[in-house]
Design a protein around this motif. Structure first.
Motif, short mmCIF file in Angstrom:
data_model
loop_
_atom_site.label_atom_id
_atom_site.label_comp_id
_atom_site.label_asym_id
_atom_site.label_seq_id
_atom_site.Cartn_x
_atom_site.Cartn_y
_atom_site.Cartn_z
N ILE A 7 0.84 -1.20 0.00
CA ILE A 7 0.00 0.00 0.00
C ILE A 7 0.87 1.25 0.00
CG2 ILE A 7 -1.56 1.31 1.50
CD1 ILE A 7 -2.93 -0.76 -0.11
N CYS A 8 2.01 1.20 0.65
CA CYS A 8 2.89 2.36 0.75
C CYS A 8 3.78 2.51 -0.47
CB CYS A 8 3.75 2.25 2.01
SG CYS A 8 2.77 2.19 3.53
N LYS A 147 -12.08 7.28 6.73
CA LYS A 147 -12.63 6.14 7.44
C LYS A 147 -12.26 4.83 6.75
CE LYS A 147 -17.01 4.32 9.21
NZ LYS A 147 -18.47 4.55 9.31
N GLN A 148 -12.34 4.84 5.41
CA GLN A 148 -11.96 3.65 4.66
C GLN A 148 -10.47 3.36 4.82
OE1 GLN A 148 -11.76 4.00 0.45
NE2 GLN A 148 -12.41 1.91 0.05
N LEU A 153 -6.27 -0.04 6.84
CA LEU A 153 -4.99 -0.24 7.53
C LEU A 153 -5.13 -1.29 8.63
CD1 LEU A 153 -3.69 3.43 7.81
CD2 LEU A 153 -2.85 1.63 6.33
N GLN A 154 -6.20 -1.22 9.43
CA GLN A 154 -6.40 -2.22 10.47
C GLN A 154 -6.61 -3.60 9.86
OE1 GLN A 154 -9.70 -0.76 12.74
NE2 GLN A 154 -8.57 0.96 13.64
N TYR A 155 -7.37 -3.65 8.76
CA TYR A 155 -7.63 -4.94 8.12
C TYR A 155 -6.35 -5.52 7.53
CZ TYR A 155 -9.79 -8.31 4.93
OH TYR A 155 -10.14 -9.44 4.26
N TYR A 156 -5.54 -4.67 6.88
CA TYR A 156 -4.30 -5.16 6.28
C TYR A 156 -3.31 -5.59 7.37
CZ TYR A 156 -6.11 -2.92 2.07
OH TYR A 156 -6.87 -2.56 1.02
N CYS A 157 -3.25 -4.84 8.46
CA CYS A 157 -2.35 -5.23 9.56
C CYS A 157 -2.76 -6.59 10.12
CB CYS A 157 -2.37 -4.17 10.65
SG CYS A 157 -1.57 -2.62 10.21
N ALA A 220 6.70 -1.87 13.39
CA ALA A 220 6.94 -1.05 12.20
C ALA A 220 5.62 -0.64 11.55
CB ALA A 220 7.81 -1.82 11.21
N MET A 221 4.66 -1.55 11.49
CA MET A 221 3.37 -1.22 10.89
C MET A 221 2.63 -0.18 11.72
SD MET A 221 1.85 -4.78 9.32
CE MET A 221 2.01 -5.71 10.83
#
Length: 625
Positions: A7-8, A147-148, A153-157, A220-221
């Motif tokens: 994503i980054c 919000k998305q 980010l929480q979902y990917y983590c 790191a995340m």
């Protein structure tokens, strides 16, 4: 290989990120099914061991000497299995997999809210905008995007953590079962070798190392997530970029609205993810791991269009013209970049050895074409052409030839009234092959020659006594077409006679525009691109109230299927015939020097009669006629 690091990354790996996210989601689903099946199996093992303990207890009652020993051993084994085999797997299912499902639902809800906000924003009209409504919609889009972003980010983590956690979660029950069995058979040490203990130790160390890597990656995340969430809300606002789009792209990816027909007269807009791959335009529907081809962009055309009062719409048409689609970008920058990218791909730049350098060079050429230069001598190597100097002996400036900001006309439209006047007046159709319909108007024409041309543009100029004005008009017309992505042209027939020059529509044979030969004061072909030619026409401007009118000049630029020099040679010959008509002796001498056809018209030859290629040039010219 984690989703968060993708994503980054830059926009060039957005497609890989989407594919990797689909793979991770599919993996989590498969892991959930596998965990449930494994838990059922281990519960059966635990139940069997409990039954084994009960059976041993009954046996111990018969064997009083081993009652306490056997009963405690199997009870301890069952307890160890419950603690080290069944409980970790239940905890992994209830904690990690349930958390993934919850975060996925939150992310899906946030995505739907963002899609709904984007639909409202896309319907925002470009004319008579309500500034308050626009501001509210922009804030709503920014809020839903933020919000998305947070939910993603929480979902990917969680997905990334699951990739580490699943290794331990699958290993811990096996390890607990093995350790329980080893403890059970501790007194039978001959069954357990030192290699087995070394293996278990290495597995335990590996588990600890994986847990340590998870902790480092999670930290790191969290740090990167904190930095991203600290950004200003303007990052999430659509159409916030004031900079022009990158015109040198040969790859592009992003969301676009596509117009689909839902009935005979009704349409609907769908927001889909598009990307380019080689010379193809691809589309990846929701839930798909990979995209499919939508349109072959080689030799296709792209242009901006007005569609249903929506902003930033453009149309892509296949080379055959049978397939076309209308797309809408969410911002002006995206709109410009998509048009330039499709245009670059249609030129097949991606097939060259260094497509990025070719795209940059073409863009620089277009920019230089509309950048004022101080002297034409700077564009020429060596001394300037003496024919291109003005009366003072110096090369003219561009501002002396064409006024800055002069509008350019890219097409000649025949008014309906003029078309009706031609039909009512019995206006004859001009045959492109030089044949006539029996009228006396063309009987005295000693020259009729037709060339297949494409009209590129016309513009007003300040003078008509210098060929340099034609070259400058060619430069500005071609540059304007490249900048505005206007590449489609219509073929017409340019008829040169001994009295006039006419541009004829091939299908209807209707004259689109006509000039008397004495109005043409200058004509020339491009020195480098031999297919380009143009001429200057002199007219009169009565806007100032002067009875005689002020002279005005206009330059017309064409692209021919043959050499532009042939057209210029024909116009020059027509002018010589016009002058010779004033003197019968000169006309007789000219007809004596020039070969004639069977019907008494001039037979055109190659301009340089001493060239060894005269025969080939004549055949080419006749084939164009």
């Amino acid at each position: 290989m984690c989703v968060f690091s993708c994503i980054c990354s830059s926009s060039s790996v957005i497609l890989k990120t989407r594919s990797l996210l689909s793979v991770f989601e599919e993996d989590s689903g498969m892991l959930t099914d596998y965990t449930n099946q494994l838990l059922q199996t281990m519960q059966r093992v635990f139940g069997a061991q409990s039954e084994m303990g009960l059976a041993t207890e009954q046996l111990s009652r018969q064997l009083l000497d081993y009652e306490k020993k056997l009963n405690s051993l199997h009870s301890e084994l069952a307890s160890q299995m419950a603690d080290s085999m069944v409980f970790p797997l239940i905890q992994f299912r209830e904690k990690d997999l349930t958390e993934i499902s919850t975060l996925k639902e939150i992310f899906s809800i946030a995505t739907d809210e963002h899609e709904a906000a984007m639909v409202k924003y896309s319907r925002l009209p470009k004319k008579k905008e309500n500034e308050k409504l626009k501001a509210d919609l922009v804030k709503e889009v920014a809020y839903t995007r933020r919000k998305q972003h947070q939910a993603s980010l929480q979902y990917y983590c969680a997905l990334n953590a699951l990739q580490y956690r699943k290794r331990v979660a699958m290993l811990e029950p096996m390890l607990g079962y093995t350790q329980a069995q080893v403890h059970f058979f501790k007194k039978g040490i001959e069954l357990v070798s030192k290699k087995m203990e070394s293996f278990l130790n290495s597995v335990s160390k590996m588990t600890q190392n994986i847990q340590a890597q998870l902790d480092v990656e999670a930290e790191a995340m969290r740090t990167c997530q904190k930095e991203l969430l600290s950004m200003d809300d303007t990052v999430y606002m659509p159409d916030k970029d004031t900079e022009c789009g990158n015109r040198t792209l040969i790859q592009k990816a992003g969301y676009l609205n596509i117009r689909n027909k839902t009935g005979l007269v009704t349409t609907a807009w769908d927001r889909l993810y598009f990307f380019t791959q080689g010379g193809n335009l691809m589309c990846q529907p929701r839930g798909a791991v990979a995209g499919g081809m939508v349109l072959d962009l080689d030799n296709s055309s792209v242009m901006a269009v007005e569609c249903e009062d929506r902003r930033y719409c453009f149309q892509i048409t296949s080379p055959s013209g049978k397939t076309s689609m209308i797309l809408q970008a969410e911002s002006k920058k995206e709109y410009e970049e998509w048009i330039c990218t499709v245009n670059n791909i249609s030129r097949q730049i991606y097939l060259t050895d260094n497509p990025e350098a070719v795209a940059i060079r073409l863009n620089q050429t277009a920019i230089q074409a509309v950048t004022p230069i101080t002297s034409f001598e700077k564009r020429q190597e060596g001394s300037p052409n003496p024919d291109r100097l003005d009366k003072s002996g110096s090369a003219p400036e561009p501002e002396d030839l064409i006024a800055p900001g002069t509008p350019i006309q890219f097409d000649i439209m025949l008014p309906a009234s003029e078309f009706q006047d031609q039909n009512r007046a019995g206006g004859r159709r001009t045959n492109p092959f030089g044949e006539t319909d029996g009228t006396t108007e063309s009987d005295d024409s000693l020259l009729q020659q037709v060339f297949a041309v494409r009209f590129l543009g016309s513009m007003a100029v300040r003078c008509g006594d210098n060929q340099e004005v034609i070259y400058e008009a060619m430069r500005q017309v071609l540059a304007a077409r490249a900048i505005h992505n206007i590449f489609k042209t219509t073929e017409s027939h340019l008829l040169v006679t001994s009295s006039s020059i006419r541009l004829i529509e091939p299908q209807t044979q209707v004259t689109r525009i006509s000039f008397q030969l004495e109005e043409v004061c200058q004509f020339a072909a491009h020195q480098e691109n031999g297919r380009l030619m143009g001429f200057v026409v002199e007219g009169r401007d009565w806007s100032d109230g002067n009875e005689e009118g002020e002279p005005s000049f206009s330059t017309f630029v064409f692209e021919s299927n043959t050499e532009g020099e042939k057209i210029c040679y024909t116009i020059n010959l027509a002018k010589e015939i016009t002058e010779a008509k004033k003197d019968p002796e000169a006309l007789a001498q000219l007809m004596k020097n020039m070969p004639l056809t069977n019907d008494g018209k001039f037979l055109l030859l190659e301009p340089g009669t001493g060239d060894s290629n005269d025969g080939e040039g004549q055949e080419d010219l006749e084939s164009e006629a």
